[in-house]
Write a protein that holds these residues in place. Structure first.
Motif: not given
Length: 337
Positions: A133, A136-137, A140, A171, A174-175, A177-179, A181-182
């Motif tokens: 994380n 994370l940015d 992405k 954690k 969580s990471y 599940e954010k990446i 979709p990108v």
């Protein structure tokens, strides 16, 4: 280490993102086409489980000069490799220091491997800090750009976190599940590889085991989980964990060595063979660390090789390189039809 980029100005040119020409029919990609996860296996276009075997680059901030048209010709046609893992370090003088440069570099190597009919793992080589994380940015941004360029290809897999460590599995999920979709935005059916806890040991190196992943999987489809081992350090406890996990969840060994966990020291080919036999039996794909001429025993080429033009055969290889090449060269058993 000194930053060295040895592929010339053309290597750093931004690729167009256009679809690659169809691979030759007798190459791994030509035979198997677009891969996907079916049950606990990686399957080809015919829905048949397959095992992919190949090499991982070292960090491209240090050893891009080892990834050339000549070395990849040797990997594809002399080693008969199925897959190349392209490792873009985030810190350690990598992506963080020049995002465009390292995105372009990774992109060009993807194109080079694609032209040779090999599969490619785009490896986001986060290492320290161990919480994915933290980046994370950056991740992405990197995966948005890389999937724009290569999401239409049939041969690219996406490894989103090299070796999480010192962080909870929650954690990591969580990471992921954010990446994911990108990536799905530009490659809806691409296979995503998720790093597991404790340096991708399924938690073993921090006192856990595969149950934390089995019981709390990432909420996404068409994904696999990664496992890393170094045979001189990681013995039967690690081997048995991988074996149990592969019966429950899709596994891919994106990094292993025949030496200790630092890729140094004596080779343990006996333990390595136990792993390779298990992975062949359960059709677990793998890439060996690493395709460079680093001074460590885990780098396949003898020091100085990457300054020259000879890549094929065994004269340029260290002991580990000879062994790994021999095991990649054994015939693939790709079921079709």
């Amino acid at each position: 280490m000194t930053l060295t980029l040895g592929l010339g100005a053309a290597l750093l040119a931004t690729t167009s993102g256009s679809a690659a020409a169809a691979p030759a029919a007798d190459t791994p990609v030509g035979i198997n086409g677009k891969v996907s996860v079916c049950g606990t296996k990686l399957c080809n276009k015919d829905g048949k489980p397959i095992q992919l075997r190949g090499m991982s680059t070292h960090g491209t901030q240090w050893y891009s000069q080892c990834v050339t048209d000549g070395s990849l010709d040797a990997l594809a046609t002399d080693w008969n490799a199925d897959i190349l893992r392209v490792s873009t370090y985030v810190q350690e003088g990598g992506y963080e220091s020049n995002p465009k440069r390292f995105t372009d570099l990774a992109s060009q190597i993807v194109d080079q491997a694609t032209a040779r009919g090999m599969y490619v793992i785009v490896d986001w080589h986060m290492l320290d800090p161990g919480d994915p994380n933290y980046n994370l940015d950056r991740a992405k941004t990197f995966f948005t750009e890389m999937t724009k360029r290569h999401g239409s290809k049939t041969n690219v897999l996406w490894e989103i976190a090299n070796e999480p460590s010192g962080v909870s599995w929650a954690k990591v999920t969580s990471y992921a599940e954010k990446i994911i979709p990108v990536i799905r935005g530009n490659d809806p059916d691409g296979v995503v590889l998720v790093g597991t806890r404790a340096w991708s040991s399924l938690g073993v190196s921090e006192g856990s085991d595969e149950k934390e992943v089995v019981n709390s999987p990432v909420n996404a489809s068409n994904i696999m989980y990664t496992f890393h081992f170094y045979a001189a350090s990681h013995k039967d406890e690690y081997l048995q964990t991988l074996s149990r996990a592969a019966d429950r969840i899709p596994m891919f060994v994106t990094e292993f060595g025949t030496q200790n966990y630092a890729g140094e020291g004596a080779n343990d080919f006996t333990m390595s063979k136990k792993y390779l036999d298990l992975m062949a039996q359960k059709k677990i794909g793998w890439t060996n660390w690493n395709f460079s001429d680093d001074h460590r025993s885990g780098a396949v080429f003898k020091q100085g090789t990457c300054k020259g033009s000879t890549w094929a055969g065994t004269s340029v290889l260290k002991q580990a390189g000879v062994w790994v090449r021999d095991h990649i060269r054994t015939p693939d058993n790709f079921p079709t039809g």
